[in-house]
Scaffold this motif. Structure first.
Motif, mmCIF file in Angstrom:
data_model
loop_
_atom_site.group_PDB
_atom_site.id
_atom_site.type_symbol
_atom_site.label_atom_id
_atom_site.label_comp_id
_atom_site.label_asym_id
_atom_site.label_seq_id
_atom_site.Cartn_x
_atom_site.Cartn_y
_atom_site.Cartn_z
ATOM 1 N N GLU A 1 0.699 -1.425 -0.085
ATOM 2 C CA GLU A 1 -0.180 0.048 -0.006
ATOM 3 C C GLU A 1 0.941 1.329 -0.136
ATOM 4 O OE1 GLU A 1 -2.527 -3.391 2.218
ATOM 5 O OE2 GLU A 1 -0.203 -2.418 1.977
ATOM 6 N N MET A 2 2.205 1.106 0.511
ATOM 7 C CA MET A 2 2.900 2.355 0.650
ATOM 8 C C MET A 2 3.746 2.760 -0.549
ATOM 9 S SD MET A 2 2.726 4.399 3.393
ATOM 10 C CE MET A 2 4.394 4.826 3.302
ATOM 11 N N GLY A 3 3.382 1.844 -1.653
ATOM 12 C CA GLY A 3 3.882 2.083 -2.976
ATOM 13 C C GLY A 3 5.600 1.826 -2.875
ATOM 14 N N PRO A 4 6.524 2.607 -3.423
ATOM 15 C CA PRO A 4 7.838 2.389 -3.397
ATOM 16 C C PRO A 4 8.388 2.314 -1.993
ATOM 17 C CG PRO A 4 7.318 4.663 -4.055
ATOM 18 C CD PRO A 4 6.102 4.035 -3.924
ATOM 19 N N PHE A 5 7.663 2.614 -1.036
ATOM 20 C CA PHE A 5 8.430 2.836 0.429
ATOM 21 C C PHE A 5 7.640 1.739 0.897
ATOM 22 C CE2 PHE A 5 7.545 7.188 -1.248
ATOM 23 C CZ PHE A 5 8.857 7.489 -1.554
ATOM 24 N N CYS A 6 7.395 0.580 0.521
ATOM 25 C CA CYS A 6 6.649 -0.571 1.122
ATOM 26 C C CYS A 6 7.968 -1.786 1.542
ATOM 27 C CB CYS A 6 5.694 -1.238 0.578
ATOM 28 S SG CYS A 6 6.355 -2.155 -1.017
ATOM 29 N N TYR A 7 9.040 -1.544 1.094
ATOM 30 C CA TYR A 7 10.152 -2.602 1.007
ATOM 31 C C TYR A 7 11.275 -2.435 1.862
ATOM 32 C CZ TYR A 7 13.545 -6.028 -0.694
ATOM 33 O OH TYR A 7 14.282 -6.836 -0.979
ATOM 34 N N TYR A 8 10.987 -3.209 2.995
ATOM 35 C CA TYR A 8 12.118 -3.197 4.096
ATOM 36 C C TYR A 8 12.873 -4.434 4.384
ATOM 37 C CZ TYR A 8 9.453 0.822 5.733
ATOM 38 O OH TYR A 8 8.536 2.066 5.669
ATOM 39 N N PRO A 9 13.735 -4.561 3.338
ATOM 40 C CA PRO A 9 14.293 -5.953 3.168
ATOM 41 C C PRO A 9 15.097 -6.670 4.221
ATOM 42 C CG PRO A 9 15.899 -4.004 2.230
ATOM 43 C CD PRO A 9 14.608 -3.578 2.463
ATOM 44 N N ASP A 10 15.512 -5.828 5.248
ATOM 45 C CA ASP A 10 16.446 -6.435 6.478
ATOM 46 C C ASP A 10 15.350 -6.768 7.746
ATOM 47 O OD1 ASP A 10 18.711 -6.533 4.668
ATOM 48 O OD2 ASP A 10 19.086 -4.447 5.436
ATOM 49 N N MET A 11 14.099 -6.375 7.660
ATOM 50 C CA MET A 11 13.235 -6.488 8.736
ATOM 51 C C MET A 11 12.802 -7.642 8.784
ATOM 52 S SD MET A 11 9.766 -4.386 9.453
ATOM 53 C CE MET A 11 10.455 -2.766 9.312
ATOM 54 N N ASP A 12 12.610 -8.164 9.933
ATOM 55 C CA ASP A 12 12.090 -9.890 10.368
ATOM 56 C C ASP A 12 10.965 -9.800 10.130
ATOM 57 O OD1 ASP A 12 10.604 -9.871 12.804
ATOM 58 O OD2 ASP A 12 12.185 -8.319 13.305
ATOM 59 N N SER A 13 10.730 -10.927 9.671
ATOM 60 C CA SER A 13 9.196 -11.350 8.954
ATOM 61 C C SER A 13 7.895 -10.764 10.115
ATOM 62 C CB SER A 13 8.961 -12.867 8.646
ATOM 63 O OG SER A 13 10.100 -13.016 7.497
ATOM 64 N N GLU A 14 8.266 -11.444 11.457
ATOM 65 C CA GLU A 14 7.113 -11.225 12.310
ATOM 66 C C GLU A 14 6.809 -9.625 12.426
ATOM 67 O OE1 GLU A 14 6.094 -11.874 16.986
ATOM 68 O OE2 GLU A 14 7.905 -12.786 16.126
ATOM 69 N N ARG A 15 7.842 -8.812 12.553
ATOM 70 C CA ARG A 15 7.895 -7.505 12.692
ATOM 71 C C ARG A 15 7.041 -6.883 11.274
ATOM 72 N NH1 ARG A 15 8.642 -3.008 15.327
ATOM 73 N NH2 ARG A 15 9.562 -1.176 14.661
ATOM 74 N N ALA A 16 7.582 -7.223 10.361
ATOM 75 C CA ALA A 16 7.118 -6.789 8.906
ATOM 76 C C ALA A 16 5.585 -7.064 8.822
ATOM 77 C CB ALA A 16 7.839 -7.514 7.625
ATOM 78 N N ARG A 17 5.263 -8.288 9.446
ATOM 79 C CA ARG A 17 3.815 -8.565 9.074
ATOM 80 C C ARG A 17 2.872 -7.521 10.153
ATOM 81 N NH1 ARG A 17 5.914 -14.011 8.950
ATOM 82 N NH2 ARG A 17 5.746 -14.810 6.731
ATOM 83 N N ARG A 18 3.372 -7.412 11.397
ATOM 84 C CA ARG A 18 2.512 -6.204 12.261
ATOM 85 C C ARG A 18 2.777 -4.892 11.878
ATOM 86 N NH1 ARG A 18 6.165 -8.454 16.357
ATOM 87 N NH2 ARG A 18 7.267 -6.320 16.625
ATOM 88 N N LEU A 19 3.663 -4.385 11.038
ATOM 89 C CA LEU A 19 3.579 -3.278 10.418
ATOM 90 C C LEU A 19 3.031 -3.309 9.174
ATOM 91 C CD1 LEU A 19 7.375 -2.118 11.354
ATOM 92 C CD2 LEU A 19 5.210 -1.891 12.803
ATOM 93 N N HIS A 20 2.769 -4.305 8.572
ATOM 94 C CA HIS A 20 1.962 -4.406 7.120
ATOM 95 C C HIS A 20 2.935 -3.812 6.070
ATOM 96 C CE1 HIS A 20 -1.641 -5.351 9.215
ATOM 97 N NE2 HIS A 20 -1.442 -4.456 9.978
ATOM 98 N N VAL A 21 4.082 -4.116 6.020
ATOM 99 C CA VAL A 21 5.256 -3.946 4.948
ATOM 100 C C VAL A 21 5.857 -5.111 4.635
ATOM 101 C CG1 VAL A 21 5.601 -1.629 5.908
ATOM 102 C CG2 VAL A 21 7.114 -3.398 6.929
ATOM 103 N N LEU A 22 6.735 -5.266 3.749
ATOM 104 C CA LEU A 22 7.286 -6.460 2.954
ATOM 105 C C LEU A 22 8.882 -6.326 3.341
ATOM 106 C CD1 LEU A 22 5.375 -6.454 -0.319
ATOM 107 C CD2 LEU A 22 4.730 -7.615 1.703
#
Length: 549
Positions: A448-469
């Motif tokens: 949903e955040m377009g080009p700002f949705c990608y956080y490659p080094d974030m752990d999966s559990e936190r990324a799911r809580r924050l709704h990013v990838l």
């Protein structure tokens, strides 16, 4: 010192004030219309409008999807979703332009309230001219950003503050705190004005009593609690990340980089707001070199206590922006009305006093002031690179290629083409969210955040809580999404967060390899969207034969 020709608008004939209002409104409408249709697309427009659509559907930012600003914009814009559904990004821009006009009109009112009675009409129209005749201000209060809404709420707060000495001062103080707090819900840095205004009421308690600043504080607390508390309780991790962690995680690097970014912020701000910047310098020089040398017994009320609050508020919010890791000059757009009001009040007062001290014709001097500011502001706007960008697509060696159509019209045509290809499904694989908004399509969850949705080094559990990838999740989305059509401009699969840095060539190649395994090219659209990059439109391989028939 008494000013000559007292009596409301007597310092300038009503016909002149009316003429300047009409001309300034015409300039505002012209610049706004040009920026609405010809203005360059901005990636933020997509995810702001997409967030508003999500709220309209009943889902909430932070809890159900990522959003890195305060919640006021998607909540407010969700109320006009039918207009955006009908007209796409242009509908969102029209709403933003209306908010910008309302903010400019309230700014004029604030300037009139802050000025001496003898020059109120002149101060009001001058403040409006400073805003309406700036093409940079027009662009960023027409494209869908938080600035128009934030500036409207901020100036409503100052308008209410100007009434605290009136009969209904208690209500005015409460509303002032409330509006300032709501402005922070649209743009967090606007909240820096709360302590400034609170201090103003505190030092005025001998005249106003303690009730005003107490009620002001109550309004501010209720306003902050109204937009922050529900989301902090519903989605504490997402809300904290959006409001603070995302913005503080960016780093400028070395000390040299920090200094260069700060210097660049100042340089670009002066270029974008050259006339108000020059007027500010001129006024400060006058105060230091001329006014400071006057008789010590002369009444010293310029710029006056209330206009002093305007000046201080502008400086405090500017300092907040200056101290961010990557300060952008467009951050200043929502606080420019505060500067415009402060400048108008101060300049009109200086000219009127100067004329009165010399028994000169105050009306004529004020007419010259407003005329010069209008002409110089208009000339500055007409010579801005923004205007060239309406019709010229960059530079090719010694040539200036002209645009064949406006960026908005190209977005409409491309989006209609994609919607036609995608008629059997609502999902579009893209990070150019304004395509999804214009085509009436959805993006995969987490994008949903377009080009700002990608956080490659974030752990999966936190990324799911924050709704990013993160890297694993984005690769999975690219490999498994049901979207029959994909569309990526130069902003797609190219940016990593939260640093907002370009991805390495190796990582971009990995992401594109995953896309190319499932999708094949349909067409390339050159000079598309923000930055005039190339948009690649792809179709899922099993759909290619159907599309070919």
């Amino acid at each position: 010192m008494r000013l000559s020709n007292a009596g409301g608008v007597s310092l300038m004939r009503r016909v002149w004030v009316t003429m300047f209002w009409l001309v300034a409104l015409a300039v505002f409408v012209f610049l706004g219309a040009m920026n609405l249709y010809w203005g360059e697309l901005n990636q933020d427009e997509g995810w702001y409008l997409y967030a508003a659509r999500q709220v309209h559907r009943g889902v909430l930012p932070y809890r159900d999807f990522a959003f890195t600003q305060g919640p006021l914009l998607p909540i407010v814009y969700s109320r006009v979703q039918e207009l955006v559904d009908r007209h796409g990004v242009a509908g969102g821009r029209a709403v933003t332009m209306v908010f910008g006009l309302m903010a400019a009109l309230v700014t004029s009112w604030v300037a009139a309230r802050a000025a001496r009675r003898e020059v109120r009409a002149v101060a009001g129209v001058l403040a409006f001219i400073i805003l309406s005749c700036n093409v940079y201000q027009s662009y960023f209060t027409t494209v869908v950003k938080t600035y128009s809404l934030a500036s409207l709420l901020l100036m409503l707060g100052f308008l209410a503050l100007s009434f605290v000495r009136s009969r209904g001062g208690m209500s005015a103080a409460f509303l002032s705190g409330l509006f300032f707090a709501l402005a922070a819900g649209a743009r967090l840095s606007a909240g820096a004005v709360l302590p400034v205004a609170g201090f103003y009421l505190l030092i005025s308690r001998k005249e106003l009593g303690d009730s005003r600043w107490v009620v002001f504080g109550l309004g501010g607390m209720l306003g902050l609690a109204g937009w922050a508390l529900p989301f902090a309780l519903l989605a504490p991790d997402g809300f904290r990340f959006a409001m603070f962690e995302y913005h503080s995680a960016r780093a400028a690097g070395s000390l040299l980089n920090v200094l260069l970014y700060k210097a660049g912020f100042i340089s670009r701000w002066v270029q974008s707001f050259f006339v108000p910047a020059a007027l500010t310098v001129a006024f400060l020089l006058y105060r230091c070199l001329v006014a400071g040398a006057t008789d010590a017994n002369e009444e010293r009320t310029v710029p006056g206590r209330f206009s002093g609050v305007l000046w201080l508020s502008f400086l405090v919010i500017t300092a907040v922006h200056f101290l961010t890791p990557f300060p952008y000059e467009d951050y200043q757009v929502f606080v420019t009305p505060v500067l415009a009001a402060a400048l108008a009040v101060s300049l009109v007062d200086v000219v009127a006093r100067w004329a009165a001290a010399r028994d000169a014709a105050s009306e004529r001097r004020l007419l010259w002031l407003v005329s010069v500011v209008f002409l110089v502001s208009t000339a500055s706007s007409l010579s801005s690179p923004i205007n060239q960008g309406w019709f010229v697509r960059g530079r090719d060696r010694i040539w200036w290629p002209l645009r064949e159509q406006s960026p908005l019209q190209k977005l409409r045509e491309v989006s209609a083409y994609i919607a036609k290809l995608n008629w059997m499904d609502r999902i579009l694989l893209t990070q150019d969210t304004y395509i999804a908004v214009e085509a009436g399509l959805d993006v995969p969850e987490g994008m949903e955040m377009g080009p700002f949705c990608y956080y490659p080094d974030m752990d999966s559990e936190r990324a799911r809580r924050l709704h990013v990838l993160n890297r694993e999740m984005l690769l999975e989305t690219l490999a498994t999404t049901d979207a029959p059509i994909a569309a990526f401009s130069g902003y797609g699969l190219a940016i990593r967060g939260p640093e907002v840095l370009p991805l390495s060539e190796e990582e971009q190649a990995l992401l594109w390899l995953t896309v190319d395994e499932r999708y094949e090219p349909m067409c390339d659209v050159e000079y598309f969207g923000q930055g005039d990059t190339t948009l690649r439109v792809l179709i899922r391989k099993r759909e290619a034969g159907v599309a070919g028939r």
